[in-house]
Design an enzyme around this catalytic site. Structure first.
Site, PDB file in Angstrom:
ATOM      1  CB  CYS A  42      33.272  24.100  77.945  1.00  0.00           C
ATOM      2  SG  CYS A  42      32.967  23.307  76.653  1.00  0.00           S
ATOM      3  CE  LYS A 102      43.446  43.763  34.302  1.00  0.00           C
ATOM      4  NZ  LYS A 102      45.115  43.771  35.865  1.00  0.00           N
ATOM      5  CB  CYS A 144      32.115  18.209  77.769  1.00  0.00           C
ATOM      6  SG  CYS A 144      31.528  19.646  76.585  1.00  0.00           S
ATOM      7  CE  LYS A 148      39.672  43.488  37.613  1.00  0.00           C
ATOM      8  NZ  LYS A 148      41.024  43.698  38.190  1.00  0.00           N
ATOM      9  CE1 TYR A 169      52.090  44.655  30.510  1.00  0.00           C
ATOM     10  CE2 TYR A 169      52.498  42.770  32.469  1.00  0.00           C
ATOM     11  CZ  TYR A 169      51.994  44.301  31.718  1.00  0.00           C
ATOM     12  OH  TYR A 169      51.972  45.125  32.225  1.00  0.00           O
ATOM     13  CB  CYS A 202      29.670  21.077  79.648  1.00  0.00           C
ATOM     14  SG  CYS A 202      31.906  21.131  80.007  1.00  0.00           S
ATOM     15  CB  CYS A 229      35.999  20.846  77.174  1.00  0.00           C
ATOM     16  SG  CYS A 229      34.953  20.187  78.225  1.00  0.00           S
ATOM     17  CE1 TYR A 278      39.947  51.839  42.746  1.00  0.00           C
ATOM     18  CE2 TYR A 278      39.806  52.964  44.605  1.00  0.00           C
ATOM     19  CZ  TYR A 278      40.126  53.705  43.601  1.00  0.00           C
ATOM     20  OH  TYR A 278      40.994  53.960  42.732  1.00  0.00           O
ATOM     21  CD  GLU A 327      49.631  38.785  26.707  1.00  0.00           C
ATOM     22  OE1 GLU A 327      50.068  39.451  27.605  1.00  0.00           O
ATOM     23  OE2 GLU A 327      50.127  39.583  25.416  1.00  0.00           O
ATOM     24  CG  ASP A 372      46.286  40.755  40.859  1.00  0.00           C
ATOM     25  OD1 ASP A 372      46.366  41.557  41.000  1.00  0.00           O
ATOM     26  OD2 ASP A 372      44.999  40.150  42.013  1.00  0.00           O
TER      27      ASP A 372
HETATM   28  S1  IVH Z   1      48.357  44.557  28.906  1.00  0.00           S
HETATM   29  C1  IVH Z   1      48.327  49.012  26.568  1.00  0.00           C
HETATM   30  N1  IVH Z   1      48.892  42.579  29.750  1.00  0.00           N
HETATM   31  O1  IVH Z   1      46.573  44.864  34.282  1.00  0.00           O
HETATM   32  C2  IVH Z   1      47.858  47.420  27.375  1.00  0.00           C
HETATM   33  N2  IVH Z   1      48.253  44.203  31.645  1.00  0.00           N
HETATM   34  O2  IVH Z   1      44.667  48.099  34.191  1.00  0.00           O
HETATM   35  C3  IVH Z   1      48.782  47.505  28.031  1.00  0.00           C
HETATM   36  N3  IVH Z   1      48.288  43.853  33.117  1.00  0.00           N
HETATM   37  O3  IVH Z   1      48.455  47.574  35.100  1.00  0.00           O
HETATM   38  C4  IVH Z   1      49.058  46.789  29.286  1.00  0.00           C
HETATM   39  N4  IVH Z   1      48.814  41.426  32.861  1.00  0.00           N
HETATM   40  O4  IVH Z   1      50.196  46.015  34.407  1.00  0.00           O
HETATM   41  C5  IVH Z   1      48.966  44.088  29.841  1.00  0.00           C
HETATM   42  N5  IVH Z   1      49.664  39.976  30.626  1.00  0.00           N
HETATM   43  C6  IVH Z   1      49.209  41.859  30.813  1.00  0.00           C
HETATM   44  C7  IVH Z   1      48.731  42.105  31.965  1.00  0.00           C
HETATM   45  C8  IVH Z   1      48.589  43.666  32.286  1.00  0.00           C
HETATM   46  C9  IVH Z   1      48.461  42.003  34.142  1.00  0.00           C
HETATM   47  C10 IVH Z   1      48.146  44.760  34.745  1.00  0.00           C
HETATM   48  C11 IVH Z   1      48.498  45.821  33.994  1.00  0.00           C
HETATM   49  C12 IVH Z   1      47.921  47.178  34.010  1.00  0.00           C
HETATM   50  C13 IVH Z   1      46.818  46.566  34.211  1.00  0.00           C
HETATM   51  C14 IVH Z   1      46.124  46.837  33.065  1.00  0.00           C
END
Ligand code: IVH
Length: 654
Positions: free
Chosen positions: A394, A108, A415, A302, A212, A397, A410, A32, A106, A110
């Protein structure tokens, strides 16, 4: 013909609808994102944006059945960078315009974004992001998440942003309890649970919210001036914040923090797909401001996807050393975490049926600890998708198959496939470790030199091998000397090499460590084996069954008489063990130990065990309700210890 832009927009919108609205993704995030990036590039280059372009919005539409919530502060998503260079450039741009700034890093997370609105210290509303301006009210669902405080000390109005996640352990536990409703992926499971109209479903998923950010804080003075203070504020108010939070003003060190986060990724109990870097100072954030879609004060670094999707082309059945047929998925080649993948493991037919995996369907593949990835579930079926059917004979064999509840075997004891994989297993690394004996080579030895058992390997001579195609002198010599070298083998490796069903390296080591010699392992009762750590009844039965089989015993005898010499396991069998030279009698019930386990421990520590108290007895270990044996020992003045003391001695001796 449609132009590429319209095509991309249509495709992305369709994928996004599946992902955001239906919670039923048909492609992986990685695919995506790649199409999304292509579209963004194209829009920039041609300087036009179609009316329905997904780049016009930050999230998906609002589902019917949920109330709407207008966010008090707009929820932005983050711009991405994917290389150290891009990250350093982003930092440099800010530093050169505003002076050296401090940056925070921090995880990120998921999951699914959630915006929590608190008023008078109470949770008023929890909402999804929606398009960033309006979201769906999911208060009833989020109320079930235990990591969201329903009241907080702070009494002013405020909106707090975070991520709803499902832990890997929570997903595993859920799947074990709900085999008929298998969840494929932590992110989709969390999103599906929040967007479910029945809050009971949300509760059953055991979700977490990690926060966060704090945006809108109503009238009056802002209660924080930096990201560090935001995190402190959140913690003080009883929220869970990202497990990783570091700060630096050295641009190179920011890169170091990102690498640190990447290194931690695999070991975490939840999914992260990157690192978020933010300027710490909120005044600076104000000066940096926003682009059309993104804040300029934060960026998401990322990581490569650990999961992607691809089409399952066919399933091959491979006969293993035990006769069990293992399904192997042949895939449309796909990029996964920097490698091209065209094969994946599938455990067995019932698993295939349970996950509804079909040929010609798009399936999710995920990198696991093994070299070969696993199929975790189905992304999408197509008109030409067909069920995976079991083999009718199988594949090696052509012989008859036996089906049990889960596996297919088998049953032909001669075999070719079974024999070859048995010998190849014997020769493999971690087993007899005979360099140069790949499965291919073993096939040649089987076909040309009538090699039928591992023992036959020790009868090979250089002059047998040299006439074979591809066996120059050197190769023949190397193989024969590698075979010779393998005679000197550790007991654990030898046991593993024998290829007992259900016995892997770890269990083989345990057998060796607890019984010490091949003879003792051969004679061990099923109960004694079952009492070892990591051994259940099934494994114990296969060990016992293996050593009851006359053919297996014959091969072992041949191996030994041809000079294979498994080294007795000396470590725990040391003569200086705490029970060395002692005859020990167990009596009464031991609470935390099985009788056979205790016996094995005593023997491993150099002692002998006996069933009755005699003149030879040196020590009695008395459990609960010990009866006449204890009495007899007391009268004879034999040393008596309790279970706790026994455990302490064993522990100290380890
Ligand atoms: S800050 C204006 N901190 O990642 C700043 N986002 O595309 C707002 N996400 O949907 C985001 N961990 O929900 C921030 N430590 C983190 C995060 C975080 C995950 C997500 C957030 C947003 C996406 C950013």
């Amino acid at each position: 013909m449609k132009d590429r832009m319209a095509e991309l927009v249509e495709l992305l919108n369709e994928y996004a609808r599946h992902y955001y609205v239906l919670d039923n993704p048909v492609v992986s995030d990685k695919e995506y994102d790649a199409l999304y990036d292509e579209l963004s590039e194209l829009e920039k280059r041609e300087n036009r944006v179609l009316a329905d372009s997904p780049t016009r919005r930050v999230g998906g539409g609002v589902l019917k059945g949920f109330k709407k919530y207008a966010h008090k502060g707009r929820l932005f998503s983050l711009d991405k960078c994917r290389s150290e260079d891009e990250l350093l450039k982003w930092i440099e741009k800010i530093n050169s315009a505003f002076g050296a700034a401090r940056y925070t890093a921090e995880y990120k997370l998921d999951g699914l974004t959630v915006n929590l609105f608190y008023k008078d210290g109470l949770l008023e509303t929890a909402a999804t992001r929606g398009d960033g301006i309006t979201g769906e009210d999911v208060t009833a669902q989020i109320t079930t998440v235990k990591t969201v405080p329903l009241s907080i000390p702070y009494k002013g109005e405020c909106e707090i942003q975070g991520e709803v996640i499902m832990r890997k352990s929570a997903l595993r536990a859920y799947n074990e309890k709900n085999p008929e409703d298998l969840l494929k992926n932590e992110r989709n499971a969390a999103a599906g649970a929040v967007r479910n109209l029945d809050p009971k479903v949300t509760a059953s998923r055991n979700l977490d919210v990690v926060v966060y950010g704090a945006g809108y804080t109503g009238e009056g003075a802002r209660p924080f001036d930096t990201q560090t203070q935001i995190i402190d504020f959140l913690k003080r108010n009883g929220f869970r914040t990202p497990d990783y939070f570091e700060m630096t003003d050295d641009p190179q060190a920011v890169v170091g923090l990102v690498r640190e986060i990447e290194a931690a990724r695999d070991g975490l109990d939840y999914l992260i797909d990157g690192a978020v870097i933010k300027t710490d100072d909120l005044d600076l954030r104000g000066r940096l401001g926003y682009t059309e879609k993104f804040p300029r004060f934060a960026v998401a670094y990322k990581f490569d996807a650990l999961e992607t999707s691809t089409v399952l082309k066919r399933v091959e059945w491979q006969v293993s050393r035990t006769g069990k047929l293992n399904p192997l998925a042949v895939l449309e080649p796909a990029e996964l975490n920097g490698a091209t993948v065209s094969r994946a493991t599938l455990s067995n037919l019932s698993e295939i049926k349970r996950k509804d995996i079909r040929i010609n369907s798009r399936v999710f593949i995920r990198r696991s600890n093994d070299v070969i990835p696993e199929i975790t579930g189905v992304a999408e079926h197509f008109a030409d998708s067909v069920e995976v059917s079991p083999p009718d004979k199988c594949p090696s064999c052509g012989g008859m198959l036996k089906f049990d509840a889960v596996f297919i075997y088998c049953v032909n004891t001669s075999c070719r496939g079974v024999i070859i994989s048995r010998i190849a297993h014997y020769a493999s690394r971690g087993a007899a470790d005979i360099a140069g004996l790949s499965e291919r080579t073993v096939e040649t030895l089987y076909d040309k030199l009538n090699v039928r058992t591992s023992a036959d390997l020790y009868r090979l001579k250089i002059e047998d091998l040299t006439p074979l195609d591809g066996f120059r002198d050197k190769r023949a010599e190397n193989i024969v000397s590698a075979v010779e070298a393998s005679k000197n083998i550790e007991l654990a490796d030898f046991i593993y090499a024998l290829g007992v069903e259900n016995v892997g390296k770890k269990t083989a080591r345990e057998l060796a460590a607890n019984f010490g010699t091949l003879e003792r392992i051969k004679k061990a009762s099923e109960a004694e084996i079952a009492a070892l750590n990591d051994f259940g009844g099934v494994t114990a039965a296969s060990v016992r069954g293996f050593f009851n089989d006359a053919d297996n015993l014959k091969i072992i005898d041949e191996l030994l008489s041809l000079g294979v010499c498994p080294k007795d396991f000396a470590v725990k069998q040391k003569s200086g063990g705490i029970f060395s030279g002692k005859t020990v009698v167990l009596t009464g019930a031991l609470s935390g130990l099985k009788r056979a386990e205790a016996k094995a421990m005593i023997e491993a520590a150099g002692g002998e065990t006996a069933d009755s108290v005699t003149a030879k007895t040196n020590l009695v270990i008395a459990g609960e309700d010990a009866g006449s044996k204890l009495e007899k020992a007391r009268k004879a003045g034999i040393e008596i210890i309790g279970e706790d003391e026994f455990k302490r001695m064993i522990k100290e001796n380890q």
